[in-house]
Scaffold this motif. Structure first.
Motif, short mmCIF file in Angstrom:
data_model
loop_
_atom_site.label_atom_id
_atom_site.label_comp_id
_atom_site.label_asym_id
_atom_site.label_seq_id
_atom_site.Cartn_x
_atom_site.Cartn_y
_atom_site.Cartn_z
N ASP A 6 0.82 -1.20 0.00
CA ASP A 6 0.00 0.00 0.00
C ASP A 6 0.86 1.26 0.00
O ASP A 6 2.05 1.24 0.34
CB ASP A 6 -0.92 -0.03 1.22
N GLN A 8 1.16 4.00 1.86
CA GLN A 8 1.82 4.61 3.00
C GLN A 8 3.06 3.85 3.45
O GLN A 8 3.75 4.28 4.36
CB GLN A 8 0.85 4.83 4.16
N ASP A 37 -8.84 3.12 -1.63
CA ASP A 37 -8.67 1.87 -0.91
C ASP A 37 -9.50 0.76 -1.54
O ASP A 37 -9.07 -0.39 -1.61
CB ASP A 37 -9.07 2.03 0.56
N SER A 53 -0.45 -3.35 4.49
CA SER A 53 -0.89 -1.97 4.73
C SER A 53 -0.82 -1.65 6.20
O SER A 53 -0.80 -2.54 7.05
CB SER A 53 -2.32 -1.79 4.23
N ASP A 55 -3.17 0.70 7.01
CA ASP A 55 -4.48 1.34 6.97
C ASP A 55 -5.57 0.42 7.52
O ASP A 55 -5.85 -0.64 6.97
CB ASP A 55 -4.80 1.72 5.52
N GLU A 56 -6.19 0.86 8.59
CA GLU A 56 -7.24 0.10 9.26
C GLU A 56 -8.48 -0.11 8.37
O GLU A 56 -9.23 -1.07 8.57
CB GLU A 56 -7.63 0.84 10.54
N ASP A 57 -8.69 0.75 7.39
CA ASP A 57 -9.86 0.63 6.51
C ASP A 57 -9.91 -0.71 5.78
O ASP A 57 -10.99 -1.20 5.45
CB ASP A 57 -9.87 1.75 5.47
N TRP A 71 -1.51 -6.63 8.19
CA TRP A 71 -1.78 -5.31 8.76
C TRP A 71 -0.65 -4.95 9.71
O TRP A 71 -0.52 -5.52 10.79
CB TRP A 71 -3.11 -5.34 9.48
#
Length: 107
Positions: A6, A8, A37, A53, A55-57, A71
């Protein structure tokens, strides 16, 4: 294993994964750096790739079990610090993914 990294996370993570014998592509390498996303999740699903990633989404976007998510729950870090954080955890991560875990949260 095949990984999709991802936005970031740094592209340098791809090199590290490749050095560990895996396929890896960063979203910037496939013109998805500004992708939503939802689009990134769809790409991971279509490619059969493990999405990495912070990113929690993606927790919700992967439901119902659409793709594998690694994650990473670490703060912002330099490339060197990220690798130093990941290195001692990597063997366990590979075992979990190899055993079929579909969501691996790394702290």
């Amino acid at each position: 294993m095949k990984f999709l990294i991802d936005a970031q996370l740094p592209p340098a993570l791809c090199r590290w994964l490749r050095d560990h014998g895996h396929e890896a592509v960063h979203v910037s390498e496939i013109d998805m750096i500004a992708a939503s996303d939802v689009a990134i999740a769809a790409r991971a699903e279509a490619d059969g790739a493990v999405l990495i990633s912070k990113d929690e989404d993606f927790i919700l976007l992967r439901l119902p079990d659409r793709f594998v998510l690694l994650w990473l729950r670490c703060g912002n870090a330099t490339n060197r610090a990220l690798v130093a954080w990941l290195e001692p955890r990597w063997a366990r991560i590979e075992v979990l993914l190899g055993c079929g875990e579909r969501l691996v949260e790394v702290r």
